[in-house]
Write an enzyme that holds these catalytic residues in place. Structure first.
Site, PDB file in Angstrom:
ATOM      1  N   ASP A 168       0.866  -1.192   0.000  1.00  0.00           N
ATOM      2  CA  ASP A 168       0.000   0.000   0.000  1.00  0.00           C
ATOM      3  C   ASP A 168       0.896   1.234   0.000  1.00  0.00           C
ATOM      4  O   ASP A 168       2.077   1.166   0.347  1.00  0.00           O
ATOM      5  CB  ASP A 168      -0.921   0.022   1.228  1.00  0.00           C
ATOM      6  N   SER A 169       0.286   2.367  -0.347  1.00  0.00           N
ATOM      7  CA  SER A 169       1.022   3.629  -0.316  1.00  0.00           C
ATOM      8  C   SER A 169       1.388   4.021   1.118  1.00  0.00           C
ATOM      9  O   SER A 169       2.248   4.868   1.314  1.00  0.00           O
ATOM     10  CB  SER A 169       0.166   4.735  -0.937  1.00  0.00           C
ATOM     11  N   CYS A 177      -4.373  -1.467  -2.184  1.00  0.00           N
ATOM     12  CA  CYS A 177      -4.518  -0.031  -2.388  1.00  0.00           C
ATOM     13  C   CYS A 177      -5.382   0.153  -3.634  1.00  0.00           C
ATOM     14  O   CYS A 177      -5.049  -0.364  -4.709  1.00  0.00           O
ATOM     15  CB  CYS A 177      -3.126   0.568  -2.614  1.00  0.00           C
ATOM     16  N   GLU A 236      -3.049   9.497   7.723  1.00  0.00           N
ATOM     17  CA  GLU A 236      -1.579   9.376   7.731  1.00  0.00           C
ATOM     18  C   GLU A 236      -0.966  10.270   8.811  1.00  0.00           C
ATOM     19  O   GLU A 236       0.118  10.001   9.306  1.00  0.00           O
ATOM     20  CB  GLU A 236      -0.996   9.715   6.356  1.00  0.00           C
ATOM     21  N   CYS A 292     -11.181   2.931  -0.554  1.00  0.00           N
ATOM     22  CA  CYS A 292      -9.796   3.286  -0.249  1.00  0.00           C
ATOM     23  C   CYS A 292      -9.472   2.533   1.026  1.00  0.00           C
ATOM     24  O   CYS A 292     -10.253   2.576   1.989  1.00  0.00           O
ATOM     25  CB  CYS A 292      -9.653   4.790  -0.028  1.00  0.00           C
TER      26      CYS A 292
HETATM   27  N1  DGL Z   1      -4.958   3.423   0.538  1.00  0.00           N
HETATM   28  C1  DGL Z   1      -4.958   3.796  -0.808  1.00  0.00           C
HETATM   29  C2  DGL Z   1      -6.218   3.457  -1.549  1.00  0.00           C
HETATM   30  O1  DGL Z   1      -6.804   2.491  -1.263  1.00  0.00           O
HETATM   31  C3  DGL Z   1      -4.400   5.098  -1.240  1.00  0.00           C
HETATM   32  C4  DGL Z   1      -4.319   6.245  -0.379  1.00  0.00           C
HETATM   33  C5  DGL Z   1      -3.398   7.278  -0.970  1.00  0.00           C
HETATM   34  O2  DGL Z   1      -2.190   7.039  -0.948  1.00  0.00           O
HETATM   35  O3  DGL Z   1      -3.893   8.301  -1.430  1.00  0.00           O
HETATM   36  O4  DGL Z   1      -6.651   4.116  -2.431  1.00  0.00           O
END
Ligand code: DGL
Length: 271
Positions: A7-8, A70, A155, A189
């Site tokens: 994931d990011s 993600c 975050e 998300c």
């Molecule tokens: N958790 C990620 C998603 O499901 C991305 C969040 C991000 O880095 O903007 O979209």
């Protein structure tokens, strides 16, 4: 081999937690690209490059199966990686995303056939959810609502703050203002389950709220059943190794809260 979960940032931990509950026997490596999060506001090209770099890194760490936990990466990078990159990267490497299994679950959840999607700007702009839904269930309409402030709140560990309420209420009101027939909301998300209590507070009574963790875990279980050649090569010591591209102490503190258990992480430089 181990199963890679990417994931990011922290969001993929909401998926990993459910995968661990459903399939505790396997060994996992989690990689959070916290140094470069959020991905949701970045261009296709950048999300694709970052995701590909992290997938390569996980392959080099003995993972042959990687889950993009993600939505933004699944929306913007999965198809290109599967079609363009994987064929040149070696035998038996696999990358799976979270959008398809989520869409598959919709049919039994919505009666009004109008579904709301809360997601990052990138996921909404990609149109991946409406396109995938159109293929499987053409009678279901997906209404997208970008929620650009939610990932930064999470975050930065501000998701329990009173300030977060303002943005949760705002985006949910904006979603229902688009179509009041919505009877099911996808949290599209992987960060958003961390806001679930506030989301519930502002969502009209009786609306289903779909989180992805259990859906993705079940879909992975089915995938491994269908692919015994992959399943048998997975090691089964029940371990999870955590890696972050950001500061380890900060990651450990937050990740331990998300997973409800103390964790130890290692730093790797952003690839
Ligand atoms: N958790 C990620 C998603 O499901 C991305 C969040 C991000 O880095 O903007 O979209």
């Amino acid at each position: 081999m181990k199963i890679g979960v990417f994931d990011s940032g922290y969001g993929g931990l909401t998926i990993l937690g459910k995968i661990r509950d459903r399939l505790p026997q396997y060994d996992y490596i989690y990689l959070g690209d916290n140094a470069r999060t959020p991905y949701g506001t970045r261009s296709f090209e950048v999300v694709y490059q970052y995701t590909l770099q992290c997938v390569r890194r996980l392959f080099s760490m003995d993972c042959r199966l990687v889950i993009l936990a993600c939505n933004t990466a699944s929306a913007k990078a999965l198809r290109s990686i599967q079609q363009t990159d994987l064929p040149h990267m070696g035998e038996g490497l696999r990358v799976l995303g979270v959008i398809r299994p989520t869409v598959e679950a919709l049919d039994s959840l919505t009666r009004s056939r109008v579904v709301g999607l809360l997601a990052t700007d990138g996921t909404i702009q990609s149109q991946s959810y409406p396109l995938e839904t159109e293929k499987l269930f053409p009678d279901i309409k997906v209404i997208g609502q970008p929620c650009p402030m939610w990932v930064p709140l999470i975050e930065n560990n501000e998701h329990h703050s009173a300030g977060a309420d303002y943005f949760v209420q705002k985006y949910i009101n904006d979603l229902f203002a688009q179509d009041s027939r919505i009877d099911t909301i996808i949290l599209g998300c992987t960060h958003y389950p961390l806001l679930i209590d506030k989301i519930r507070n502002y969502t009209p009574h009786g609306v289903n709220i779909v989180t992805q963790g259990e859906i993705v875990a079940e879909s992975l279980a089915c995938y491994l059943l269908r692919h015994p050649e992959i399943e048998t090569s997975c090691t089964k010591d029940g371990t999870i190794h955590f890696f972050t591209t950001e500061n380890v102490d900060k990651f450990q503190a937050s990740a331990s809260i998300f997973l409800n258990t103390p964790i130890k992480a290692e730093h790797i430089a952003a690839p």
